[in-house]
Design an enzyme around this catalytic site. Structure first.
Site, short mmCIF file in Angstrom:
data_model
loop_
_atom_site.label_atom_id
_atom_site.label_comp_id
_atom_site.label_asym_id
_atom_site.label_seq_id
_atom_site.Cartn_x
_atom_site.Cartn_y
_atom_site.Cartn_z
N TYR A 65 0.85 -1.19 0.00
CA TYR A 65 0.00 0.00 0.00
C TYR A 65 0.89 1.23 0.00
O TYR A 65 1.94 1.26 0.64
CB TYR A 65 -0.90 0.03 1.23
CG TYR A 65 -1.90 -1.10 1.30
CD1 TYR A 65 -3.21 -0.93 0.87
CD2 TYR A 65 -1.54 -2.35 1.82
CE1 TYR A 65 -4.13 -1.96 0.95
CE2 TYR A 65 -2.45 -3.39 1.90
CZ TYR A 65 -3.74 -3.18 1.45
OH TYR A 65 -4.65 -4.21 1.53
N HIS B 200 -6.55 1.34 -2.09
CA HIS B 200 -6.33 -0.09 -2.24
C HIS B 200 -4.84 -0.35 -2.50
O HIS B 200 -4.07 0.55 -2.83
CB HIS B 200 -7.17 -0.64 -3.39
CG HIS B 200 -8.64 -0.59 -3.13
ND1 HIS B 200 -9.29 -1.52 -2.36
CD2 HIS B 200 -9.59 0.29 -3.54
CE1 HIS B 200 -10.57 -1.24 -2.30
NE2 HIS B 200 -10.79 -0.13 -3.00
N LYS C 219 -4.46 -4.95 -9.60
CA LYS C 219 -3.19 -4.91 -8.91
C LYS C 219 -2.10 -5.39 -9.87
O LYS C 219 -2.34 -6.18 -10.78
CB LYS C 219 -3.23 -5.79 -7.67
CG LYS C 219 -4.40 -5.47 -6.75
CD LYS C 219 -4.09 -5.59 -5.36
CE LYS C 219 -5.21 -5.14 -4.43
NZ LYS C 219 -6.43 -4.59 -5.00
#
Length: 557
Positions: free
Chosen positions: A463, A471, A514
């Site tokens: 993070y 997120h 991601k």
């Protein structure tokens, strides 16, 4: 009386009175009371604002630093500013950090460290997002959720808001799917209709208004309705009820009985003619009878059937109902009282009195209406050792002796516990704890908030500032790399990973927005026993590789 408005207007113009004062001059006592109440409510103190998140989570670690100001060569004033800060720190040095050392308890059952002090729990979470609440997904806010469930602070909890949004999204999807199915059904009915072109079909069409009266019981028959019946064909039968309703003249006609039989599955009417509903081979849909005097519904409830509506906080077993504060109660959350007997719990009857006394002692605090926070913070091995070894902000106690565990003994304990089953000897340089801690320490030292990534099938999640701000941006998988010549001489190879495995992991991370990072940890050759954690960890190196999906429509030349 006619001069009163002029006097009021003059008073308001001369003294610059407000509209409220004008109402006081010309209104009744009841209106004066209402005006006073409005003025009193308008001066209520404003609701206190919440503390911004950047102030709550201002510290990235449970230590405080006092850096010197930046120096710019093209700005001579910055030089004097840096010299002044340096001299002031020499004259009055800042306190030694870490100023506060927290305490944790080693848990061999869970292979983790538990933080039970409430202030320490909040401090470690707000200063670096360390650990995880044992009753929560990440942030230890079980106590706040229980308060919200009782309506103490309006239910403003992140988990409740997320659950509500998910339910709204689910209802929206169900409504959208229902509308799509209705549109498909309408299209199918329109495409299935075929115009009557055969001679028998044409002869079976109604030839006069008297033939159409049984089809339209209580509605006036007009030329438009006749044209609509001919144009719609079999769809007009759907508007006809399937009960023996009286005709316009108060009697039941044979044609209506024939339509009723056709609607209920009979292929022909009493006079032998085919009803209009089966002209094209499409039988009408069955309709529910509207006459409730002949058909009644009876509902019977079984005494053994329990409620099927549960809350998210309900326990999985009805005989082990755990309340919000962890105590066992015989009353379930869904409104069914089920008190288990000692024989049902596997206890002898002689222990009935003991069980009842324990239950009464457990529920004594609940009867007082006080909610006890029983949640603790749970640290994994890497997080606990990082706080002890790198920051020095944590002391871990041995549960057997209640004495602090030295960092050297904790280092050996973490290495032994990382194996499944735990090992007491024969520790290798590529043990799981050393590899994962090397990657964890590497990313933490670079400023990333590193948290476990088991939710996404990876080792670590990175993070930028913390999970309360955004997120995770990167998902890290730790892989060993035997690049040292000693391993090559031994013929040691890294574990085989197939292309199918890499594509699966990358696909999951791409769906979750991601970026996948492969962190290769260079494993050193075996070292002698007795080395400290500092001498061992400095031999490890971490190399990062970012893996992205190649899409033909996005990655063209």
């Amino acid at each position: 009386m006619a001069d009163t408005p002029n006097i009021v207007s003059a008073t308001s113009n001369q003294h610059d009175a407000t509209p409220a004062s004008v109402e006081l001059t010309t209104s009744t006592p009841s209106q004066v009371k209402e005006v006073k109440e409005v003025k009193t409510n308008s001066h209520r103190p404003p609701t206190p604002k919440k503390v911004p998140l950047h102030q709550i989570y201002a510290l990235p670690a449970p230590i405080r630093t006092f850096p010197l100001p930046s120096f710019y060569p093209n700005n001579p004033i910055s030089l004097f500013h840096a010299v002044y800060a340096w001299v002031s720190q020499l004259v009055s040095p800042p306190p030694v950090e870490p100023s506060v050392i927290y305490q944790g308890i080693w848990s061999p059952e869970t292979r983790s460290v538990h933080i039970t002090d409430l202030k320490s729990v909040r401090a470690l979470w707000e200063q670096g997002f360390f650990g995880k609440g044992n009753y929560s997904r990440s942030e230890p806010n079980w106590f706040r959720r229980e308060q919200a469930r009782r309506g103490e602070h309006g239910g403003s909890v992140a988990e409740n808001v997320t659950t509500q949004r998910r339910e709204e999204r689910k209802l929206m999807k169900w409504d959208r799917a229902r509308k799509e199915q209705e549109a498909i059904e309408r299209t199918r009915l329109l495409e299935a209709w075929v115009a009557p072109v055969g001679p028998m079909e044409l002869l079976a069409l109604p030839n006069s208004l008297d033939d159409l009266k049984p089809m339209f019981f209580n509605t006036p028959v007009t030329a438009d309705s006749v044209q609509g019946f001919v144009a719609n064909g079999t769809n007009s039968v759907n508007a006809i009820t399937t009960t023996d309703a009286p005709a316009l003249n108060g009697t039941t006609s044979p044609s209506s009985n024939g339509i009723v039989k056709a609607a209920t599955g009979v292929s022909s009417t009493e006079d032998g003619t085919t009803p209009p509903s089966e002209m094209n081979g499409h039988p009408p849909r069955p309709r529910t009878p509207t006459n409730t005097s002949k058909r009644r519904k009876s509902v019977r409830f079984s005494p053994t059937i329990e409620s099927t509506t549960f809350k998210l906080s309900d326990p999985p077993s009805p005989h082990h109902s755990v309340q919000s504060n962890g105590s066992i109660d015989s009353t379930l959350a869904n409104g069914i009282s089920s008190k288990p007997q000692p024989t049902e719990l596997g206890l002898p009857e002689s222990l009935e009195s003991t069980t009842n006394s324990k239950a009464n002692s457990r529920t004594s605090s609940e009867l007082d209406g006080q909610l006890v926070d029983k949640e603790h913070l749970q640290l994994c091995l890497e997080e606990a050792f990082y706080l002890v070894f790198a920051l020095g902000a944590l002391t871990i106690l041995d549960p057997a002796t209640s004495k602090p565990i030295p960092s050297s003994d904790l280092f050996t304990l973490c290495r032994q516990t990382s194996y499944i089953p735990p090992r007491q000897a024969d520790l290798q340089p590529d043990d799981p704890f050393l590899m994962h801690y090397a990657a964890y320490h590497h990313f933490r030292s670079l400023g990333w908030v590193t948290r476990p990534g088991i939710k996404f099938g990876v080792d670590w999640m990175l993070y930028n500032k913390g999970p309360v701000f955004s997120h995770a941006e990167f998902a890290v998988i730790v892989l060993p790399a035997y690049t040292d010549p000693w391993w090559k001489a031994q013929g040691r190879q890294p574990p085989h990973r197939s292309w199918h495995w890499l594509h699966t992991i990358n696909r999951v991370q791409a769906t979750a927005l991601k970026t996948l990072v492969l962190a290769y940890v260079d494993i050193p050759p075996p070292f002698e026993e007795g080395l400290g954690a500092t001498d061992i960890l400095k031999r490890y190196k971490v190399r990062e590789f970012i893996v992205k999906r190649w899409l033909s429509n996005r990655n063209r030349d």
